[in-house]
Design a protein around this motif. Structure first.
Motif, short mmCIF file in Angstrom:
data_model
loop_
_atom_site.label_atom_id
_atom_site.label_comp_id
_atom_site.label_asym_id
_atom_site.label_seq_id
_atom_site.Cartn_x
_atom_site.Cartn_y
_atom_site.Cartn_z
N VAL A 10 0.65 -1.34 -0.07
CA VAL A 10 -0.34 -0.71 -0.07
C VAL A 10 0.52 1.26 -0.02
O VAL A 10 0.82 2.52 -0.80
CB VAL A 10 -0.34 0.01 1.35
N TRP A 11 1.89 0.94 1.00
CA TRP A 11 2.49 2.22 0.98
C TRP A 11 3.24 2.66 -0.20
O TRP A 11 3.98 3.42 -0.76
CB TRP A 11 3.78 2.32 2.15
N GLU A 12 4.16 1.80 -0.90
CA GLU A 12 5.28 1.97 -2.10
C GLU A 12 4.45 2.00 -3.15
O GLU A 12 4.16 2.84 -4.21
CB GLU A 12 5.44 0.46 -2.20
N ASP A 13 3.30 1.94 -3.18
CA ASP A 13 1.92 2.24 -4.59
C ASP A 13 1.67 4.14 -4.33
O ASP A 13 2.03 4.50 -5.12
CB ASP A 13 0.50 1.37 -4.57
N TYR A 14 2.10 4.45 -2.89
CA TYR A 14 1.33 5.65 -2.51
C TYR A 14 2.41 7.07 -2.68
O TYR A 14 2.32 7.42 -3.69
CB TYR A 14 0.81 5.26 -1.07
N CYS A 15 3.50 6.15 -2.14
CA CYS A 15 4.84 6.66 -2.40
C CYS A 15 5.39 6.81 -4.00
O CYS A 15 5.94 8.17 -4.39
CB CYS A 15 6.34 6.43 -1.75
N ARG A 16 5.06 5.86 -4.82
CA ARG A 16 5.33 5.47 -6.16
C ARG A 16 4.76 6.76 -6.66
O ARG A 16 5.12 7.63 -7.82
CB ARG A 16 4.82 4.79 -6.77
N ASN A 17 3.46 6.94 -6.44
CA ASN A 17 1.79 8.50 -6.70
C ASN A 17 3.04 9.52 -6.74
O ASN A 17 3.05 10.34 -7.66
CB ASN A 17 0.99 7.80 -6.10
N LEU A 18 3.51 9.92 -5.68
CA LEU A 18 4.40 11.01 -5.40
C LEU A 18 6.00 11.24 -5.47
O LEU A 18 6.70 12.38 -5.50
CB LEU A 18 4.61 11.21 -3.58
N GLY A 19 6.43 9.89 -6.47
CA GLY A 19 8.10 9.75 -6.70
C GLY A 19 8.22 10.13 -6.25
O GLY A 19 9.83 11.05 -5.66
#
Length: 254
Positions: free
Chosen positions: A219-228
């Protein structure tokens, strides 16, 4: 014995979350506004008025803390990683908590909650409206908890409540690095990090996002990937459940 008053559902406003733009419960693509026990995603879809009455305790004062056990996929991840962290680090079991605010009493005797939300920053929310986000009552699963400070911490709590007003309008840092634009529990940390010798001080700990490969970490990896950005593992932070857990260990609450 705690006194309380009950408000029937028909008297409650319908609190809608259109601005958060969540359209389904637990959709993998949503992953909006999270932190390892820090960031609040209020609910999935548009929140409707509760089907059961809200019971609001009357034995509350300004400076008390209020904790919510929210139900959504991200909220569950927040609560799970915090429980794991405190179990492993301190060998204590804490309740499931995914959001926090500080109570502030108005001149007419009613209460508001000063809280920090994604996209909104630090705002003031009527307590009745705040409690429409959960389905149950005090100390129940899917409900809320109140941290009532002991008398030796009451002056510090009152000061924190007064200072909370000065934070209204402050922004919210989605990357969780700028604690001067705090998420919900970072706001509480800010309010209590300074004070007299009796002030309950909450400590920042290395942030934990679940083990690599776990559902929570994904969940965190997807979220942070979206923020770069990279998942901020190990950076200093504090979760809503972490505030509760530290208060438990130190004996701040009644």
């Amino acid at each position: 014995m705690k006194k309380s008053r009950t408000i029937e559902p028909s008297s409650l406003p319908c609190f809608r979350l259109r601005d958060i733009n969540i359209r389904g419960r637990g959709l993998p693509k949503i992953l909006l506004g999270i932190l390892a026990g820090l960031i609040l995603v209020l609910s999935s879809a548009e929140t409707e008025a509760r089907s059961t009455p809200i019971t609001i305790p009357t034995d509350i004062v300004s400076g008390d803390l209020i904790f919510l056990d929210l139900r959504c996929g991200i909220c569950e991840a927040i609560e799970t990683v915090t429980q794991i962290q405190y179990r492993q680090r301190f060998n204590i079991e804490i309740p499931r908590i995914s959001h926090i605010g500080i109570l502030s009493q108005n001149a007419d005797g009613s209460f508001d909650v000063i809280e920090s939300l994604p996209k909104k920053g630090v705002i003031r929310t009527p307590l009745v409206e705040f409690l429409t986000r959960v389905d149950k009552g005090e100390n129940e699963r899917d409900g809320y908890r109140i941290g009532r400070f002991k008398e030796e911490y009451r002056e510090a709590a009152n000061t924190a409540a007064k200072n909370a007003v000065t934070w209204l309008g402050t922004g919210y840092d989605d990357t969780f690095r700028d604690l001067n634009r705090p998420y919900c529990s970072a706001l509480v940390w800010q309010l209590y990090k300074n004070g007299d010798s009796n002030a309950p001080l909450f400590d920042l700990l290395p942030m934990y996002f679940g083990e690599p490969g776990s559902t929570e970490r994904k969940v965190w990896e997807d979220y942070c990937r979206n923020l770069g950005i990279e998942v901020p593992v190990g950076l200093p932070g504090i979760s809503p459940g972490g505030v509760y857990g530290q208060a438990m260990r130190a004996g701040y609450f009644k």
